[in-house]
Every structure is written in structure tokens, then in C-alpha cells.
Scaffold this motif. Structure first.
Motif, PDB file in Angstrom:
ATOM      1  N   ILE A 122       0.829  -1.204   0.000  1.00 17.64           N
ATOM      2  CA  ILE A 122       0.000   0.000   0.000  1.00 17.64           C
ATOM      3  C   ILE A 122       0.865   1.257   0.000  1.00 17.64           C
ATOM      4  CG2 ILE A 122      -1.563   1.353   1.471  1.00 17.64           C
ATOM      5  CD1 ILE A 122      -2.920  -1.337   2.193  1.00 17.64           C
ATOM      6  N   GLY A 123       1.892   1.266   0.832  1.00 18.04           N
ATOM      7  CA  GLY A 123       2.767   2.430   0.878  1.00 18.04           C
ATOM      8  C   GLY A 123       3.518   2.640  -0.424  1.00 18.04           C
ATOM      9  N   ALA A 124       4.092   1.565  -0.965  1.00 12.19           N
ATOM     10  CA  ALA A 124       4.883   1.685  -2.198  1.00 12.19           C
ATOM     11  C   ALA A 124       4.015   2.086  -3.378  1.00 12.19           C
ATOM     12  CB  ALA A 124       5.588   0.358  -2.484  1.00 12.19           C
ATOM     13  N   ALA A 125       2.808   1.547  -3.475  1.00  6.35           N
ATOM     14  CA  ALA A 125       1.916   1.899  -4.583  1.00  6.35           C
ATOM     15  C   ALA A 125       1.579   3.383  -4.563  1.00  6.35           C
ATOM     16  CB  ALA A 125       0.635   1.069  -4.513  1.00  6.35           C
ATOM     17  N   GLN A 126       1.344   3.937  -3.372  1.00  7.57           N
ATOM     18  CA  GLN A 126       1.040   5.363  -3.275  1.00  7.57           C
ATOM     19  C   GLN A 126       2.254   6.215  -3.651  1.00  7.57           C
ATOM     20  OE1 GLN A 126      -1.682   6.242   0.394  1.00  7.57           O
ATOM     21  NE2 GLN A 126      -0.515   4.377   0.834  1.00  7.57           N
ATOM     22  N   ILE A 127       3.421   5.805  -3.203  1.00 10.63           N
ATOM     23  CA  ILE A 127       4.638   6.569  -3.491  1.00 10.63           C
ATOM     24  C   ILE A 127       4.955   6.564  -4.983  1.00 10.63           C
ATOM     25  CG2 ILE A 127       7.153   6.516  -3.192  1.00 10.63           C
ATOM     26  CD1 ILE A 127       6.580   5.488  -0.305  1.00 10.63           C
ATOM     27  N   LEU A 128       4.777   5.417  -5.616  1.00 10.41           N
ATOM     28  CA  LEU A 128       5.258   5.251  -6.989  1.00 10.41           C
ATOM     29  C   LEU A 128       4.216   5.592  -8.053  1.00 10.41           C
ATOM     30  CD1 LEU A 128       7.181   1.897  -6.431  1.00 10.41           C
ATOM     31  CD2 LEU A 128       8.175   4.185  -6.677  1.00 10.41           C
ATOM     32  N   TRP A 129       2.906   5.455  -7.747  1.00  7.63           N
ATOM     33  CA  TRP A 129       1.907   5.626  -8.809  1.00  7.63           C
ATOM     34  C   TRP A 129       0.725   6.528  -8.456  1.00  7.63           C
ATOM     35  CZ3 TRP A 129       3.931   0.479  -8.383  1.00  7.63           C
ATOM     36  CH2 TRP A 129       4.720   0.098  -9.478  1.00  7.63           C
ATOM     37  N   MET A 130       0.603   6.917  -7.201  1.00  3.53           N
ATOM     38  CA  MET A 130      -0.578   7.679  -6.820  1.00  3.53           C
ATOM     39  C   MET A 130      -0.200   9.065  -6.317  1.00  3.53           C
ATOM     40  SD  MET A 130      -2.791   4.585  -5.041  1.00  3.53           S
ATOM     41  CE  MET A 130      -4.205   5.641  -4.665  1.00  3.53           C
ATOM     42  N   ASP A 131      -1.154   9.964  -6.422  1.00  4.61           N
ATOM     43  CA  ASP A 131      -0.930  11.363  -6.048  1.00  4.61           C
ATOM     44  C   ASP A 131      -1.108  11.520  -4.539  1.00  4.61           C
ATOM     45  OD1 ASP A 131      -0.453  14.041  -6.245  1.00  4.61           O
ATOM     46  OD2 ASP A 131      -2.506  14.556  -6.839  1.00  4.61           O
ATOM     47  N   VAL A 132      -0.214  10.882  -3.784  1.00  9.73           N
ATOM     48  CA  VAL A 132      -0.235  10.946  -2.325  1.00  9.73           C
ATOM     49  C   VAL A 132       1.162  11.387  -1.875  1.00  9.73           C
ATOM     50  CG1 VAL A 132      -0.479   9.625  -0.183  1.00  9.73           C
ATOM     51  CG2 VAL A 132      -1.951   9.102  -2.146  1.00  9.73           C
ATOM     52  N   PRO A 133       1.269  12.381  -1.013  1.00  7.73           N
ATOM     53  CA  PRO A 133       2.588  12.804  -0.537  1.00  7.73           C
ATOM     54  C   PRO A 133       3.352  11.633   0.089  1.00  7.73           C
ATOM     55  CG  PRO A 133       0.907  14.390   0.118  1.00  7.73           C
ATOM     56  CD  PRO A 133       0.181  13.211  -0.445  1.00  7.73           C
ATOM     57  N   ASP A 134       4.630  11.569  -0.184  1.00 11.06           N
ATOM     58  CA  ASP A 134       5.428  10.443   0.310  1.00 11.06           C
ATOM     59  C   ASP A 134       5.343  10.303   1.823  1.00 11.06           C
ATOM     60  OD1 ASP A 134       6.157  10.078  -2.295  1.00 11.06           O
ATOM     61  OD2 ASP A 134       8.221  10.798  -2.066  1.00 11.06           O
ATOM     62  N   HIS A 135       5.412  11.427   2.538  1.00 10.90           N
ATOM     63  CA  HIS A 135       5.414  11.348   4.002  1.00 10.90           C
ATOM     64  C   HIS A 135       4.101  10.770   4.522  1.00 10.90           C
ATOM     65  CE1 HIS A 135       2.678  14.781   4.777  1.00 10.90           C
ATOM     66  NE2 HIS A 135       3.218  15.313   3.697  1.00 10.90           N
ATOM     67  N   ALA A 136       2.990  11.098   3.847  1.00  9.20           N
ATOM     68  CA  ALA A 136       1.694  10.560   4.263  1.00  9.20           C
ATOM     69  C   ALA A 136       1.603   9.067   3.967  1.00  9.20           C
ATOM     70  CB  ALA A 136       0.566  11.307   3.556  1.00  9.20           C
ATOM     71  N   ALA A 137       2.113   8.655   2.818  1.00  5.40           N
ATOM     72  CA  ALA A 137       2.094   7.242   2.462  1.00  5.40           C
ATOM     73  C   ALA A 137       2.901   6.422   3.468  1.00  5.40           C
ATOM     74  CB  ALA A 137       2.650   7.045   1.051  1.00  5.40           C
ATOM     75  N   VAL A 138       4.065   6.949   3.861  1.00  5.95           N
ATOM     76  CA  VAL A 138       4.917   6.242   4.827  1.00  5.95           C
ATOM     77  C   VAL A 138       4.242   6.204   6.194  1.00  5.95           C
ATOM     78  CG1 VAL A 138       7.132   6.260   6.036  1.00  5.95           C
ATOM     79  CG2 VAL A 138       7.039   6.845   3.593  1.00  5.95           C
ATOM     80  N   ASP A 139       3.776   7.353   6.664  1.00 10.43           N
ATOM     81  CA  ASP A 139       3.183   7.447   7.997  1.00 10.43           C
ATOM     82  C   ASP A 139       1.986   6.517   8.155  1.00 10.43           C
ATOM     83  OD1 ASP A 139       2.735   8.811  10.656  1.00 10.43           O
ATOM     84  OD2 ASP A 139       0.867   9.356   9.640  1.00 10.43           O
ATOM     85  N   LEU A 140       1.111   6.506   7.169  1.00 11.58           N
ATOM     86  CA  LEU A 140      -0.100   5.693   7.302  1.00 11.58           C
ATOM     87  C   LEU A 140       0.212   4.205   7.205  1.00 11.58           C
ATOM     88  CD1 LEU A 140      -2.495   8.011   5.312  1.00 11.58           C
ATOM     89  CD2 LEU A 140      -2.788   7.318   7.688  1.00 11.58           C
ATOM     90  N   SER A 141       1.207   3.828   6.447  1.00  8.94           N
ATOM     91  CA  SER A 141       1.593   2.414   6.407  1.00  8.94           C
ATOM     92  C   SER A 141       2.209   1.985   7.732  1.00  8.94           C
ATOM     93  CB  SER A 141       2.575   2.158   5.259  1.00  8.94           C
ATOM     94  OG  SER A 141       1.893   2.148   4.015  1.00  8.94           O
ATOM     95  N   VAL A 142       2.986   2.873   8.344  1.00  9.94           N
ATOM     96  CA  VAL A 142       3.541   2.572   9.668  1.00  9.94           C
ATOM     97  C   VAL A 142       2.411   2.414  10.684  1.00  9.94           C
ATOM     98  CG1 VAL A 142       4.916   3.502  11.579  1.00  9.94           C
ATOM     99  CG2 VAL A 142       5.770   3.647   9.225  1.00  9.94           C
ATOM    100  N   ARG A 143       1.433   3.312  10.651  1.00  8.35           N
ATOM    101  CA  ARG A 143       0.283   3.202  11.550  1.00  8.35           C
ATOM    102  C   ARG A 143      -0.480   1.899  11.308  1.00  8.35           C
ATOM    103  NH1 ARG A 143      -1.769   8.290  13.811  1.00  8.35           N
ATOM    104  NH2 ARG A 143      -0.361  10.006  13.254  1.00  8.35           N
ATOM    105  N   LEU A 144      -0.506   1.476  10.071  1.00  8.11           N
ATOM    106  CA  LEU A 144      -1.220   0.249   9.726  1.00  8.11           C
ATOM    107  C   LEU A 144      -0.597  -0.960  10.421  1.00  8.11           C
ATOM    108  CD1 LEU A 144      -3.627  -0.525   7.921  1.00  8.11           C
ATOM    109  CD2 LEU A 144      -2.021  -0.834   6.038  1.00  8.11           C
ATOM    110  N   VAL A 145       0.713  -1.045  10.409  1.00  7.98           N
ATOM    111  CA  VAL A 145       1.353  -2.179  11.082  1.00  7.98           C
ATOM    112  C   VAL A 145       1.329  -2.014  12.594  1.00  7.98           C
ATOM    113  CG1 VAL A 145       2.791  -2.838   9.135  1.00  7.98           C
ATOM    114  CG2 VAL A 145       3.671  -1.195  10.765  1.00  7.98           C
ATOM    115  N   GLN A 146       1.393  -0.784  13.075  1.00  5.31           N
ATOM    116  CA  GLN A 146       1.341  -0.562  14.520  1.00  5.31           C
ATOM    117  C   GLN A 146       0.007  -0.999  15.120  1.00  5.31           C
ATOM    118  OE1 GLN A 146       2.269   3.631  14.648  1.00  5.31           O
ATOM    119  NE2 GLN A 146       4.429   3.262  15.193  1.00  5.31           N
TER     120      GLN A 146
END
Length: 451
Positions: free
Chosen positions: A98-122
């Protein structure tokens, strides 16, 4: 002293959509559940009801993007992980995808993609200990991911190898590569209109295709678009709209639509003036078909039954026409249903081809002399198309092929094969904007029972 009040923690915006996306990905990749069953109907994910329209659209786009790019994502993550994805916590894989797809192909800020994926595993007991790993890998992905994609662009990693091999053998390597590129694009939204397609194309900010369908890139809930509530149109891929038109004039004729749900072809047949019997084995899908026709102010006879068994009981009825949209591997619809490319196996083809043969034989027996059979599948596999009809014509001397003329398909001779059958490919109908190009892969043949 008044009691102290504490604010309840609120979930980060967008986290619920990503959590549900992770659940649905796990359903596809590890439990072999289709997207359709997880998104709609009685078995749909219970969390979908609580999502806003915006978050629901985000969730769908996330899942679809990951499944369309799954091979490339696997390559990128494998290069960024020293020891591979941990096997004791499935949520880690989902969060990384989910994080990588947002970073590489979707219009989502990188920091948001990383943060939300971290929250997902937490938020997952088994995965929480890998939060630091997810954070580090996705930060590297933001820096190094694009070059890793570039190094494998020519390898068609996003198509299952067995499918790519089959398409190369049947269509040639160039067309197979074009198909692979086409199914990697997010598809447009195709609509069949009751009337005035040009007028509706303007209202829906789309364009009219040569075949008469309207194509638009509008997003959001389909039920809120102009004309939906009034029953002026229905959703149907432009290729799927072609087979029902091959009967010609069917006003007042008795037509059977086999395997009819969700009902786009039934609606076309009724709208053209036929007396239609719609047959489908699924009560839930038939209920959806009935609702669709009610919205469109169209009526048909509904039969919940196995199509082959029902036809066997109807032999001698002498139907004027039968439209058989047979159950198949559905490999022609991967651009709209990207889970199919990963859920289907080559071993699925033979049993489905056997079921198609049984349905064809029963359909032939139920036609009147001079009656027309339209056979179609949304498959790119020759066993479910060209070969099925070739074998039928060898065994059924009463049937003859009636080639489809280019004039019947808006002059698009490239979507007809040398026998005069319909064969659309995902790379057909190209457009300067890739999102507005393409068709589902469909095969259709027109056969007539000799007098």
C-alpha cells in the motif's frame, strides 16, 4: 472538583480506507477471494459501510493499483528488503504494498504514504514490531523506487507468466506486449445509453465511441451521475455492448439471455423490442439484474436456474435467438478486474471449456430452424472462443456461421478475425489519453440453425 474529561483518540484520516484495502488484498492474495465478492453483496467487507464515498474510492483505487502493478511492486520491494518480507505477519506485506503503490503511482505525498503504512502495522498485534522496518523500506522506496521500476519496464512483470506465454503464442509477442501495457492502465467508465449518446456524452463530460457507447473519466458514486436515477443508461464496457447487437432486428422475437446477470445485455435486448427470458443460476445476481431493469423501466421474464439444465428442459421450445455469454476465465477483463490475473490458473481453462461446450450443445438444440445463436465470452483464451466454435461447427451440421460485417461494428475491421467473428483486445481502440483507450477482451460468433 468536576471530573476530568479526556478526548478519545481519533483515527488518522485515511487509515480506515487503508486498513480495509489491506484486508481485501489479503483476501485476494492469500485466501483466493475475488474483488467482486469482497466489495459487493452479502460477503462484502463489513467496514465498507462506514467509509465515506471519498474513502471508498481511495480504497478501491489502492487495491486496483496494487493488483495491476503487483509484479513490479514485488521486484521493487525485493530489492529494498535484505531478508524478504516477514512471513509471520501478513499485515507487513499489505502495508508495504500500500505504501509503495502510493509513493510510486498515486498522487499521495510520500510522508503521508509512509506514515499511514507505519500506523497500519502498529495497529496489528503481530506486525507492530516491524514498524521500523516498514518506515525504513518505504523511505528508501521514495528515494530509490523509480530507478528500480525503470530497470524492469520491458519485462512485463505485472502479467502472470502463464498468461503472457499463452498470449504470445496465440497473438504474437508484439500484440501480447500491447495487451500487457493496456491492462496496466486504469480503465475508463463506459455507458450504454437508451438514446442520444452524443447529448449524454456532453452531460457526463465524456465522448461518444464509434460503437455508440459513451466513455467518461468521471469519478465517484455512479448513482449520483446525471441520468442514472432516471434510468437513461447503464454501465457496460463498450466491447460487452457489441454481442447483443449482432442479432439484427429482434422486435417481438423470443430471445433467451443465458448467464444473464448483471443484465447489461438483457437490457439491450429488451430495449431493442425483444421478448426476453433472462436465465442465471445465482439468486443474488438475478436480484441485482431485476433491480437494474426496474430502474431502467424495462421488463423481462426471470429464471433462476442452471443454464444447461434449463435449456435441456426447454428443448423443442424453438427460440428465435439465444445469447450465450458463457462462464469463462474472464481474462479479457483484467484491466477492470485486476485480481483475475492472479487468481486464475491455466488449469481452470479445461473445465470451463467443457462447461461451455455443454451449454453450446444445449443452446443449439433449443433453437428453432432459422434461429440465431450468439456465443460470447470475455476471455482472451482461444479454447473459450475460436476453438469452441470450430469444434461445435464440426459436430453440429445443423449450424452455420454467419460472418459479422465491419459495418455492424462501426467499421472497426480490426476487431474482426478472418472468420468474421468478433475478437476485441484490451489494446484496441487506442487513444492519445491512455485512460480513454482500450476495450475488454471479448470473443463473439454468430451462428444460425439451418432450415
Amino acid at each position: 472538583m468536576p471530573p476530568q474529561r479526556f478526548a478519545l483518540p481519533t483515527e488518522a484520516p485515511g487509515l480506515a480506507a487503508r486498513r480495509i484495502a489491506a484486508d481485501i488484498l489479503d483476501g485476494v492474495l492469500h485466501k483466493h477471494r475475488t474483488l467482486d465478492e469482497q466489495l459487493d453483496g452479502a460477503a462484502a467487507h463489513p467496514g465498507l459501510k462506514s467509509l465515506s464515498d471519498r474513502d471508498r474510492a481511495l480504497m478501491r483505487r489502492l487495491v486496483a493499483t496494487i493488483l495491476r502493478r503487483l509484479g513490479t511492486l514485488g521486484h521493487v520491494l525485493s530489492r529494498l528488503l535484505d531478508r524478504g518480507i516477514p512471513t509471520d505477519a501478513p499485515r507487513v506485506q499489505s502495508a508495504l504494498l500500500i505504501g509503495a503503490a502510493q509513493i510510486l503511482w498515486m498522487d499521495v505525498p510520500d510522508h503521508a504514504a509512509v506514515d499511514l503504512s507505519v500506523r497500519l502495522v502498529q495497529s496489528d498485534r503481530r506486525a507492530a514490531k516491524y514498524a521500523g522496518l516498514v518506515n525504513a523500506v518505504l523511505r528508501r522506496c521514495a528515494r530509490e523506487g523509480q530507478p528500480l521500476i525503470d530497470e524492469v519496464k520491458s519485462r512485463n512483470l505485472d502479467v502472470a507468466p502463464w498468461l503472457l506465454a499463452r498470449w504470445s503464442a496465440h497473438y504474437g509477442e508484439t500484440i501480447a506486449r500491447d495487451i500487457a501495457i493496456a491492462i496496466g492502465q486504469e480503465p475508463s467508465f463506459d455507458i450504454t445509453m437508451k438514446s442520444n449518446p452524443a447529448q449524454w456524452a456532453t452531460r457526463l463530460h465524456g465522448e461518444t465511441l464509434p460503437t455508440g457507447s459513451v466513455r467518461t473519466l468521471l469519478q465517484g458514486s455512479v448513482t449520483t451521475l446525471p441520468g442514472f436515477a432516471e434510468g437513461q443508461w447503464w454501465v457496460q464496457d463498450a466491447a460487452a455492448a457489441l454481442p447483443a447487437r449482432l442479432f439484427g432486428d429482434i422486435k417481438n422475437k423470443q430471445i433467451v439471455d443465458l448467464c444473464a446477470a448483471p443484465g447489461g445485455k438483457t437490457a439491450q435486448l429488451v430495449h431493442a423490442g425483444a421478448q426476453v427470458t433472462a436465465v442465471d443460476r445465482s439468486p443474488a445476481r438475478m436480484a441485482r439484474l431485476r433491480d437494474n431493469l426496474t430502474r431502467l423501466s424495462l421488463s423481462a421474464e426471470f429464471v433462476v436456474a442452471d443454464g444447461a439444465e434449463w435449456l435441456g428442459q426447454s428443448q423443442g421450445a424453438g427460440f428465435d435467438g439465444i445469447l450465450l455469454d458463457a462462464p469463462c476465465t474472464s481474462t479479457g477483463t483484467i484491466r477492470r478486474h485486476p485480481d483475475i490475473g492472479w487468481l486464475r490458473q491455466e488449469s481452470d481453462i479445461a473445465p470451463l471449456a467443457a462447461a461451455q461446450k455443454r451449454l453450446l450443445q444445449r443452446a443449439v438444440a433449443a433453437l428453432r430452424p432459422g434461429g440465431t445463436l450468439i456465443y460470447c465470452t470475455c476471455s482472451l483464451e482461444p479454447e473459450e472462443g475460436e476453438q469452441a466454435i470450430s469444434e461445435l461447427l464440426k459436430s453440429e451440421s445443423a449450424m452455420q456461421r454467419v460472418p459479422i460485417a465491419a459495418s455492424e461494428v462501426a467499421g472497426l475491421s480490426e476487431i474482426l478475425n478472418r472468420d468474421g467473428d468478433l475478437r476485441t483486445l484490451p489494446c484496441h481502440l487506442p487513444h492519445a489519453d491512455p485512460r480513454l483507450g482500450g476495450l475488454d477482451g471479448f470473443y463473439a460468433a454468430r451462428l444460425v440453425r439451418r432450415n
